[in-house]
Design a protein around this motif. Structure first.
Motif, PDB file in Angstrom:
ATOM      1  N   GLU A  77      63.459  43.878  18.178  1.00  0.00           N
ATOM      2  CA  GLU A  77      63.090  43.182  19.636  1.00  0.00           C
ATOM      3  C   GLU A  77      64.590  42.884  20.907  1.00  0.00           C
ATOM      4  O   GLU A  77      64.706  43.232  21.288  1.00  0.00           O
ATOM      5  CB  GLU A  77      62.352  42.719  19.466  1.00  0.00           C
ATOM      6  N   ARG A  80      66.735  45.663  21.863  1.00  0.00           N
ATOM      7  CA  ARG A  80      65.979  45.422  22.689  1.00  0.00           C
ATOM      8  C   ARG A  80      66.942  44.804  23.628  1.00  0.00           C
ATOM      9  O   ARG A  80      67.490  44.973  24.654  1.00  0.00           O
ATOM     10  CB  ARG A  80      64.601  46.019  22.955  1.00  0.00           C
ATOM     11  N   SER A  83      70.001  46.150  25.066  1.00  0.00           N
ATOM     12  CA  SER A  83      70.103  47.094  25.707  1.00  0.00           C
ATOM     13  C   SER A  83      69.897  46.231  26.738  1.00  0.00           C
ATOM     14  O   SER A  83      70.642  47.045  28.258  1.00  0.00           O
ATOM     15  CB  SER A  83      69.179  48.059  24.631  1.00  0.00           C
ATOM     16  N   TYR A  84      69.131  45.574  27.038  1.00  0.00           N
ATOM     17  CA  TYR A  84      69.005  44.913  27.946  1.00  0.00           C
ATOM     18  C   TYR A  84      69.699  44.034  29.589  1.00  0.00           C
ATOM     19  O   TYR A  84      70.068  44.135  30.053  1.00  0.00           O
ATOM     20  CB  TYR A  84      67.864  43.838  28.794  1.00  0.00           C
ATOM     21  N   ILE A 120      65.373  51.694  25.541  1.00  0.00           N
ATOM     22  CA  ILE A 120      64.898  51.328  26.717  1.00  0.00           C
ATOM     23  C   ILE A 120      64.340  51.808  27.287  1.00  0.00           C
ATOM     24  O   ILE A 120      65.166  52.560  28.462  1.00  0.00           O
ATOM     25  CB  ILE A 120      64.742  49.635  26.878  1.00  0.00           C
ATOM     26  N   MET A 121      62.676  51.745  28.680  1.00  0.00           N
ATOM     27  CA  MET A 121      62.616  52.555  29.909  1.00  0.00           C
ATOM     28  C   MET A 121      63.327  53.631  29.712  1.00  0.00           C
ATOM     29  O   MET A 121      64.432  54.009  30.592  1.00  0.00           O
ATOM     30  CB  MET A 121      63.453  51.213  31.036  1.00  0.00           C
ATOM     31  N   ASN A 123      65.209  55.451  28.485  1.00  0.00           N
ATOM     32  CA  ASN A 123      67.232  56.240  27.528  1.00  0.00           C
ATOM     33  C   ASN A 123      67.464  55.406  29.001  1.00  0.00           C
ATOM     34  O   ASN A 123      68.355  56.282  29.235  1.00  0.00           O
ATOM     35  CB  ASN A 123      66.755  56.741  26.762  1.00  0.00           C
TER      36      ASN A 123
END
Length: 410
Positions: A77, A80, A83-84, A120-121, A123
Motif C-alpha cells: 500500500e 502505491r 506511485s500516486y 496504479i490505475m 499502470n
C-alpha cells in the motif's frame, strides 16, 4: 511542449469522481486526505507551486515508509501511495508549459515510481512515460557527430580473448530438441552452450542492440547502476543515472580499471525490461524454460550492460540460468557444486554464495585447495546462450562492451 498536458490529461480519468483512491487501513487518514487534496487539485484551478507542495508531501512521507526496515517488509500500500505521489508530481511539472528540464524531471519521477512504487490505475505511469519519451525524442533528434566517432572507436576495439583448451571447454550444441536438452543437460545438471536458439531475437536482427539503439529507446530513462569493479569490493555502491548518463560516464568516457581497482559502472537489474517495454519486445524467453516447474511469470529476466573489465566474482545462484549474449563477449568459468569446499565461500550469511578467491589471480597460500578444483570455461559470443545449472559456481568477466540477458527459472 504546449500540447503535452492535453496528451497526459487524456490518459487520466475524466473527472475527480472517476479517479480511484482506495487504500487499506495501513495508510493513515492524514495521508489519505493529502492524496484526496492532490486529486482535487488535478481537476481544479490552482497554482503549480501548490500542486507541487502537496505532491512532495505525499512523496516524502511514503519515501520514509519505503526506507524503514527491509524492502520485503514494506507494505505494498505504501508503494502505491508513492506511485500516486509521483503521478501528482508529474502533473504539477507538466500542467502548464513545461521547460525541457521539467519534462526530463517528470520522466525521472515516473521512473522512480516504476522502480520503487507499485502499479496504479492500469499502470498509468508507464503510459505517461511513453508520452514524455516521445516529447523528449522530438526535441533531441539532432545527434552529436563527435559521439558517433567515440562509438565507432569503441566498436573497433579488439578484446584480448583467452585461449580455451579443448579439454576445459564447455560443450556446445546447436538447437537441441527439448527432450535432448532435458535428458543430456538439464536432468544431469551439465553446463552447455546452446547455439542458434536466439537467432530470431529482434535484438540481433531488426533492432540490433548498440549504444545508439539503447540511447534511442531508453537514453532519458533513469535506471539503477552498480558502481565498482565487483560487488564484493568495499567501494562498491549503487546509484541512479539515466541510460545516457551511464553511457557518457562509464562507456564513452569510462573510468579505467587500474591496479588499484578503480571503479567502473555496470547496469545490472531485473526491472529493466518491465520498465522499458521497447527492450523487452526485442527478446524472447528460451523455449527450454518450459521444462521448469513454474509459470512464465515465475521466470526472472535480468539485464547486464557494462564496459569491458567488469567482473562478477565466483558465485552460485539458487535457480537454473540461461545467460544469453547480445553484445560483446564474456569469459566465463564454471565449477561444480560438488567442489564447493575447494572454492572457499565467504562465511557471512550475506555472501555465503560467493567465493573469497580471485579466480584469475588466486592467493595460493590462503586458498591452497582452489587449484585442485576442476572447472570448465568458455568465451560467450553474441547469439550464444550458456546454460548454467542451479548451484553451479560461475565467474564472469566482460572482455569488451557487453550486454547480456539472463533468465532465472526453476
Amino acid at each position: 511542449m504546449a500540447m503535452l498536458w492535453s496528451r497526459i490529461s487524456a490518459a487520466l480519468p475524466l473527472n475527480e469522481e472517476q479517479f480511484p483512491l482506495q487504500f487499506n487501513d495501513k495508510v493513515e487518514s492524514s495521508v489519505l486526505e493529502m492524496l484526496k487534496r492532490s486529486r482535487h487539485q488535478l481537476y481544479s484551478d490552482t497554482t503549480s507551486a501548490s500542486r507541487m507542495l502537496n505532491a512532495q508531501i505525499v512523496l516524502d512521507f511514503s519515501w520514509e515508509k519505503l526506507n524503514t526496515g527491509t524492502w520485503r517488509h514494506v507494505d505494498k500500500e505504501w508503494r502505491r501511495v508513492y506511485s500516486y505521489g509521483c503521478l501528482f508530481k508529474v502533473a504539477a511539472l507538466c500542467r502548464e508549459e513545461p521547460s525541457a528540464d521539467e519534462v526530463l524531471q517528470a520522466l525521472k519521477t515516473c521512473d522512480m515510481g516504476l522502480l520503487m512504487g507499485a502499479a496504479i490505475m492500469d499502470n498509468i505511469l508507464q503510459v505517461i512515460v511513453q508520452i514524455l519519451q516521445s516529447e523528449v525524442r522530438e526535441s533531441t533528434k539532432e545527434e552529436d557527430e563527435s559521439e558517433h566517432a567515440q562509438v565507432k572507436r569503441i566498436k573497433i576495439e579488439c578484446p584480448h580473448v583467452p585461449v580455451i583448451k579443448e579439454e576445459l571447454a564447455v560443450p556446445r550444441i546447436k538447437c537441441p530438441s527439448l527432450e535432448s536438452f532435458n535428458t543430456n543437460y538439464l536432468l544431469p545438471l551439465k553446463p552447455v552452450i546452446l547455439e542458434g536458439i536466439i537467432d530470431h531475437w529482434p535484438a540481433l536482427n531488426e533492432h540490433p542492440w548498440s549504444i545508439e539503439y539503447l540511447r534511442s529507446v531508453a537514453g532519458c530513462r533513469t535506471v539503477p547502476v552498480e558502481v565498482g569493479t565487483r560487488y564484493t569490493d568495499e567501494e562498491w555502491s549503487q546509484t541512479l543515472l539515466t541510460v545516457n548518463g551511464f553511457i557518457d560516464r562509464y562507456i564513452l568516457n569510462k573510468v579505467k580499471i587500474n591496479q588499484d581497482g578503480a571503479a567502473v559502472g555496470y547496469l545490472a537489474q531485473h526491472q529493466l525490461f518491465d520498465q522499458i517495454p521497447e527492450l523487452k519486445e526485442d527478446i524472447r524467453l528460451p523455449d527450454y524454460c518450459c521444462l521448469g516447474d513454474g509459470d512464465e511469470d515465475d521466470i526472472t529476466v535480468n539485464a547486464w550492460f557494462g564496459p569491458g573489465g567488469t567482473v562478477s566474482p565466483l558465485h552460485q545462484d539458487p535457480q537454473q540460468n540461461f545467460l544469453a549474449q547480445v553484445m560483446g563477449s564474456k569469459y566465463i568459468r564454471l565449477y561444480s557444486p560438488e567442489d564447493t569446499d575447494k572454492l572457499y565461500p565467504h562465511q557471512s550469511q550475506l555472501l555465503h554464495n560467493t567465493s573469497q578467491v580471485e579466480v584469475e589471480n588466486p592467493d595460493t597460500e590462503r586458498f591452497p585447495e582452489f587449484a585442485k578444483a576442476p572447472y570448465l570455461e568458455c568465451v560467450l559470443q553474441p547469439g550464444e546462450v550458456l546454460f548454467i545449472p542451479v548451484q553451479h559456481w560461475h565467474y564472469i568477466r566482460s572482455l569488451e562492451l557487453s550486454f547480456s540477458v539472463s533468465f532465472w527459472w526453476s
